[in-house]
Motif scaffolding. Structure first.
Motif, PDB file in Angstrom:
ATOM      1  N   TYR A 121       0.916  -1.335  -0.143  1.00  0.00           N
ATOM      2  CA  TYR A 121      -0.105  -0.125   0.035  1.00  0.00           C
ATOM      3  C   TYR A 121       0.835   1.144  -0.046  1.00  0.00           C
ATOM      4  O   TYR A 121       0.635   2.177  -0.713  1.00  0.00           O
ATOM      5  CB  TYR A 121      -0.984  -0.078   1.165  1.00  0.00           C
ATOM      6  N   ARG A 125      -9.239   0.587   2.748  1.00  0.00           N
ATOM      7  CA  ARG A 125      -8.363   1.609   2.498  1.00  0.00           C
ATOM      8  C   ARG A 125      -8.523   2.146   0.704  1.00  0.00           C
ATOM      9  O   ARG A 125      -7.537   2.572   0.079  1.00  0.00           O
ATOM     10  CB  ARG A 125      -6.767   1.057   2.307  1.00  0.00           C
ATOM     11  N   GLY A 179      -1.192   3.407  -2.786  1.00  0.00           N
ATOM     12  CA  GLY A 179      -2.421   3.091  -2.523  1.00  0.00           C
ATOM     13  C   GLY A 179      -3.243   2.750  -3.912  1.00  0.00           C
ATOM     14  O   GLY A 179      -4.305   2.718  -3.899  1.00  0.00           O
TER      15      GLY A 179
END
Length: 260
Positions: A225, A259, A230
């Motif tokens: 991530y 997320r 991301g």
């Protein structure tokens, strides 16, 4: 960051293998897990959880005596969750539409786009034009050699002369809607992600990329991530509890969804 789980089919069975061990000769592969259930069982789980972009991969070549059995498993998975999963493994201009008609949302292609270690632009353009770039995913799985990452084909057994970098991704992005990238050297080994590769992919930000290879902990997920900004989606195979691992499917799904 989306969770994009897989259904890998080898010799007619759902398996998790060590990617670098796959050999056409004798249909060999070092196995981490062999499922008692068929491919449609896992597709039903993905359907129940409304997962988009899971991929079904045929790991036998068309000349294998197991190919038809593997193909039937793939078709069963697509039928169980039509319009929501991708399929790859031996996709060509001649059979791509058949898989789409059978329920695939997109087809994943590598070897058809490469011949003798080079990009076959004619095949790439013809396939993209025939089915539309929005339904084409290019598998640019790679292995490290001489300090660079090179795209590998034929079930990851053959190096091409094509380096995976920003220029390469820019070129291929004109013809597809997504990339799938297996870090073959760590695939199936549950030993951590290929951090330098993830950093390279994260720095490029035009179309979606799904990364596979080495994820075996939430620390790995966090690294993916962070290094990917991301933007990189993730596949987890051998480390997932569905396939004999310790990472719980529901927890991984929730972690990724929190997320997005």
């Amino acid at each position: 960051m989306q969770f994009r789980p897989c259904i890998d089919i080898h010799n007619g069975m759902v398996k998790q293998i060590v990617g670098s061990s796959l050999r056409d000769a004798g249909d060999q592969a070092a196995e981490n897990f062999v499922a008692a259930q068929d491919a449609s069982f896992f597709a039903e789980i993905y359907k129940k959880n409304e997962i988009e972009g899971a991929h079904v991969i045929l790991l036998n070549g068309k000349d294998s005596p197991y190919y038809e059995k593997t193909r039937r498993q793939a078709y069963a998975a697509l039928a169980a969750y039509p319009g929501h999963m991708q399929v790859g493994g031996g996709i060509t201009l001649e059979n791509a539409q058949d898989y789409l008609d059978a329920g695939a949302d997109k087809v994943i292609v590598t070897s058809y786009v490469f011949r003798d270690g080079r990009v076959c632009e004619e095949n790439l353009k013809n396939l993209s034009g025939a089915i539309g770039k929005e339904r084409l995913v290019l598998d640019v799985s790679c292995r490290e050699k001489d300090g660079s990452y090179y795209i590998v084909t034929d079930r990851w057994q053959k190096y091409t002369d094509v380096k995976l970098n920003g220029d390469t991704l820019d070129f291929f992005a004109e013809y597809c809607s997504e990339f799938l990238v297996h870090a073959v050297d760590v695939e199936g080994k549950s030993g951590g992600i290929e951090e330098r590769l993830v950093t390279l992919l994260g720095a490029w930000n035009r179309i979606p990329i799904t990364y596979a290879g080495g994820v075996h902990s939430y620390e790995d997920l966090q690294k993916l991530y962070t290094l990917g900004g991301g933007r990189i989606h993730v596949t987890i195979g051998s480390a997932l509890d569905l396939y004999g691992g310790k990472m719980r499917f529901e927890e991984v799904l929730e972690w990724c969804r929190s997320r997005v």
